[in-house]
Design an enzyme around this catalytic site. Structure first.
Site, PDB file in Angstrom:
ATOM      1  N   HIS A   1       0.804  -1.221   0.000  1.00 32.11           N
ATOM      2  CA  HIS A   1       0.000   0.000   0.000  1.00 32.11           C
ATOM      3  C   HIS A   1       0.832   1.263   0.000  1.00 32.11           C
ATOM      4  O   HIS A   1       0.279   2.366  -0.043  1.00 32.11           O
ATOM      5  CB  HIS A   1      -0.912  -0.005   1.224  1.00 32.11           C
ATOM      6  CG  HIS A   1      -0.173  -0.116   2.528  1.00 32.11           C
ATOM      7  ND1 HIS A   1       0.514  -1.242   2.887  1.00 32.11           N
ATOM      8  CD2 HIS A   1      -0.002   0.763   3.542  1.00 32.11           C
ATOM      9  CE1 HIS A   1       1.070  -1.057   4.077  1.00 32.11           C
ATOM     10  NE2 HIS A   1       0.782   0.141   4.486  1.00 32.11           N
ATOM     11  N   CYS A   2       2.158   1.165   0.038  1.00 29.60           N
ATOM     12  CA  CYS A   2       2.974   2.379   0.170  1.00 29.60           C
ATOM     13  C   CYS A   2       4.046   2.516  -0.902  1.00 29.60           C
ATOM     14  O   CYS A   2       4.072   3.498  -1.643  1.00 29.60           O
ATOM     15  CB  CYS A   2       3.634   2.413   1.546  1.00 29.60           C
ATOM     16  SG  CYS A   2       2.495   2.790   2.900  1.00 29.60           S
ATOM     17  N   ILE A   3       4.965   1.572  -0.985  1.00 29.95           N
ATOM     18  CA  ILE A   3       6.156   1.752  -1.804  1.00 29.95           C
ATOM     19  C   ILE A   3       5.840   1.922  -3.297  1.00 29.95           C
ATOM     20  O   ILE A   3       6.487   2.724  -3.968  1.00 29.95           O
ATOM     21  CB  ILE A   3       7.155   0.596  -1.584  1.00 29.95           C
ATOM     22  CG1 ILE A   3       7.515   0.492  -0.105  1.00 29.95           C
ATOM     23  CG2 ILE A   3       8.422   0.834  -2.390  1.00 29.95           C
ATOM     24  CD1 ILE A   3       8.466  -0.627   0.210  1.00 29.95           C
TER      25      ILE A   3
END
Length: 437
Positions: A274-276
């Site tokens: 969900h981030c990188i």
């Protein structure tokens, strides 16, 4: 200091403040558990009625959160889940844990944050603390959320309080659950920062107060851009070393023996989670908006984005070596979660790989002990498939087996023994003679 500040300060210290968490996914639900374990009562908000129904029945839909915990908290009256957003008025502190994806053009999509802020504004009352946890670009809390809340007629710092504290959840990590990860906290004003810092200090091992919400927002972006850039570097080296017939996994193993100045990062089939895969594009978008180049970040994003295409070419090469065309071949995908030993498929490179292979006429099946059914995805065409049993017969029926996610539960010696061709993107079958993508 206002009377409302003092009242909320006292309620947080005495742990009588009620916590509302919006978004009961891989970030929000562990956050609920953290505050309940610290002695707070929590209300969880989610528009997905299926999640709310499961939680009300004491059932978990996240692998590393057991049913027993949910049953215990619900039956004790310490936690309730609802889709009724009018109940936001009951919460003294509201924590926003909603998605911040990308649009099809890879620009920030803040629609979830904006819609959530509007829902809060409808029932915003004096004395509430609002904290955004969703990963976003610096300026979101003050420039996007604050104006929506103030449109309700209340004023920051005197009527309500606003802060940003980035989530640092690492699903499936047994060493760092939510309460054991230091929490960065920055307020939209000093009083808000103080209250938010006090709130999290009751529940997590350490808080890291910073001067304002922009620093806290930039902190999360820095953390993930750092990882994205270093992963891009080893992905690029993987491609180069492959042409030089050098095993990058052996290179990294040797390099990490240096006790200083080196941190190992590993190549893979593409970024997931969900981030990188998302955060670098948030920052590069912001850079373009301010007419400042972010070439290094954009290049890293491009390299990581192209890794699934590289993997598909490796599958084609491996099949070609076996005198088989890509079109019409059967390829078994091992692992569709974005990382090992979790049931989280968000942004997994497996889905882009599957779509690209299907576009080339490949017949796809898959095995993942943590993802029994392929979920629908926002940006990819996903076939209607269930996980196949990992048997010698299934392996032998594939023209090639592609390891995308290296789950611990998979017997890789079985995979290598019974598969005609194995393409290993994770070094999972180390020590065996397989083609590594």
């Amino acid at each position: 200091m206002t009377d409302r500040h003092s009242s909320l300060h006292s309620a947080i210290e005495s742990r009588t403040a009620q916590i509302g968490v919006i978004g009961l996914g891989y970030v929000g639900l562990p956050l609920v558990r953290t505050f309940v374990q610290a002695g707070f009562r929590c209300i969880g908000f989610d528009l997905d009625s299926r999640k709310v129904a499961k939680l009300a029945a004491g059932e978990s839909y996240i692998g590393h959160l057991p049913d027993s915990w949910i049953k215990e908290m619900v039956s004790a009256g310490k936690f309730a889940a609802t889709s009724d957003m009018s109940r936001l008025a009951e919460a003294d502190a509201i924590l926003i844990c909603v998605p911040t994806p990308l649009t099809d053009s890879r620009d920030p999509d803040l629609s979830y944050v904006e819609n959530t802020a509007r829902q809060i504004a409808k029932s915003l009352r004096p004395g509430q603390l609002i904290v955004l946890e969703s990963t976003t670009y610096p300026g979101t809390t003050r420039q996007i959320v604050l104006p929506i809340l103030e449109a309700a007629g209340l004023k920051l710092g005197s009527d309500f309080f606003l802060a940003y504290s980035p989530e640092r959840e690492d699903p499936g990590n047994p060493n760092f659950s939510t309460q054991r990860i230091p929490k960065v906290v920055g307020g939209a004003d000093p009083l808000s920062g103080e209250l938010a810092n006090l709130l999290y200090s009751q529940a997590v091992v350490q808080t890291v107060p910073v001067e304002n919400c922009e620093i806290a927002e930039a902190c999360k972006i820095l953390e993930n851009v750092y990882r994205a850039v270093n992963i891009a570097m080893v992905n690029e080296l993987k491609i180069l070393f492959d042409r030089l017939n050098i095993d990058i996994w052996s290179v990294i193993a040797a390099a990490k023996t240096k006790p200083f100045g080196f941190q190992p990062f590993y190549p893979g089939p593409g970024l997931g989670g969900h981030c990188i895969p998302i955060d670098p594009f948030y920052l590069s978008w912001l850079a373009r908006k301010h007419e400042s180049p972010a070439r290094f970040i954009e290049l890293a994003g491009e390299i990581n984005w192209e890794m699934p295409r590289y993997v598909v070419q490796k599958v084609s090469d491996a099949l070609n070596d076996a005198a088989k065309p890509l079109r019409g071949s059967r390829v078994g995908i091992l692992g569709v979660a974005y990382k090992k030993d979790v049931d989280d498929p968000r942004e997994s490179p497996a889905f882009r790989i599957i779509e690209m292979l299907e576009d080339r006429g490949v017949v796809i099946t898959y095995h993942d002990p943590h993802v029994p059914v392929l979920p629908k995805m926002r940006h990819y065409r996903v076939p209607d498939l269930q996980s196949s049993a990992l048997t010698p017969e299934w392996l032998a029926a594939q023209d090639a087996v592609l390891i995308v996610t290296d789950h611990t539960a998979v017997d890789y010696s079985l995979v290598v023994k019974h598969s005609a061709v194995v393409i290993d993107t994770r070094n999972a079958a180390r020590g065996t003679n397989v083609r590594r993508a």
